[in-house]
Design a protein around this motif. Structure first.
Motif, PDB file in Angstrom:
ATOM      1  N   GLN A   1      -9.893   5.454  -9.422  1.00  0.00           N
ATOM      2  CA  GLN A   1      -9.924   5.829 -11.065  1.00  0.00           C
ATOM      3  C   GLN A   1     -10.057   7.019 -11.541  1.00  0.00           C
ATOM      4  N   ARG A   2     -10.742   7.772 -10.809  1.00  0.00           N
ATOM      5  CA  ARG A   2     -10.867   9.399 -11.262  1.00  0.00           C
ATOM      6  C   ARG A   2      -9.568  10.180 -10.844  1.00  0.00           C
ATOM      7  N   LEU A   3      -9.143   9.884  -9.920  1.00  0.00           N
ATOM      8  CA  LEU A   3      -7.632  10.624  -9.714  1.00  0.00           C
ATOM      9  C   LEU A   3      -6.683   9.970 -10.628  1.00  0.00           C
TER      10      LEU A   3
ATOM     11  N   ALA B   1     -16.217  -0.165  -3.585  1.00  0.00           N
ATOM     12  CA  ALA B   1     -16.545   0.626  -5.003  1.00  0.00           C
ATOM     13  C   ALA B   1     -16.544   1.922  -5.188  1.00  0.00           C
ATOM     14  N   ARG B   2     -16.834   2.665  -4.192  1.00  0.00           N
ATOM     15  CA  ARG B   2     -16.645   4.056  -3.978  1.00  0.00           C
ATOM     16  C   ARG B   2     -15.177   4.565  -3.936  1.00  0.00           C
ATOM     17  N   LEU B   3     -14.296   3.653  -3.362  1.00  0.00           N
ATOM     18  CA  LEU B   3     -12.959   3.904  -3.192  1.00  0.00           C
ATOM     19  C   LEU B   3     -12.440   3.498  -4.671  1.00  0.00           C
ATOM     20  N   GLN B   4     -12.723   2.474  -5.323  1.00  0.00           N
ATOM     21  CA  GLN B   4     -12.444   2.365  -6.869  1.00  0.00           C
ATOM     22  C   GLN B   4     -12.721   3.398  -7.568  1.00  0.00           C
ATOM     23  N   HIS B   5     -13.856   3.759  -7.586  1.00  0.00           N
ATOM     24  CA  HIS B   5     -14.151   4.991  -8.434  1.00  0.00           C
ATOM     25  C   HIS B   5     -13.349   6.012  -8.279  1.00  0.00           C
TER      26      HIS B   5
ATOM     27  N   ALA C   1      -4.640  11.918 -21.123  1.00  0.00           N
ATOM     28  CA  ALA C   1      -5.846  11.178 -21.667  1.00  0.00           C
ATOM     29  C   ALA C   1      -5.852   9.830 -22.140  1.00  0.00           C
ATOM     30  N   ASP C   2      -5.713   8.743 -21.346  1.00  0.00           N
ATOM     31  CA  ASP C   2      -5.482   7.401 -21.985  1.00  0.00           C
ATOM     32  C   ASP C   2      -4.442   7.084 -23.115  1.00  0.00           C
TER      33      ASP C   2
END
Length: 135
Positions: A22-24, A15-19, A31-32
């Protein structure tokens, strides 16, 4: 110095890796630029734009309709691995329309995570049936 032994939890690390990924990804692209994704349908009278965009606040959606483009702005929630923490990220998307529209007759709704925008052609550009008289 005191050592604390913490039990390894692969799901927490994942979960930390996925977060982090996503942040990177958010910081390395506009912006999306592709959010929210839209389906565009058209017929002789109108163009209908639909988007599956769950979690949005309808009051926070800013919709701007021009003669040949639509801009949608707002904030959307982003998943966070930490319980009780919520993040939001701003988005803005402009779509070029396939024909000019009457911005005064624009209608928009948000129900069950689906944003629907209806834009009518100006009356002067709508096709009409002309009856043919016999005789």
């Amino acid at each position: 110095m005191r050592l604390v032994h913490e039990r390894w939890n692969p799901w927490r690390d994942l979960a930390r890796l996925q977060h982090d990924v996503q942040r990177l990804a958010r910081h390395n692209r506009p912006a999306d630029a592709e959010y929210p994704p839209f389906n565009v349908y058209q017929n002789a009278e109108e163009v209908v734009l639909t988007s599956v965009a769950p979690g949005l606040d309808p009051a926070g959606i800013d919709l701007e309709v021009g003669a040949d483009a639509v801009t949608v702005r707002g904030q959307r929630p982003v998943w966070s691995p930490e319980p009780g923490q919520s993040e939001t990220v701003e988005f803005s998307r402009t779509l070029k329309l396939p024909f000019p529209v009457d911005s005064q007759s624009a209608e928009a709704g948000y129900e069950r995570g689906v944003l629907t925008i209806r834009l009518r052609r100006p009356v002067s550009q709508q096709s009409r049936k002309v009856p043919v008289a016999a005789g």
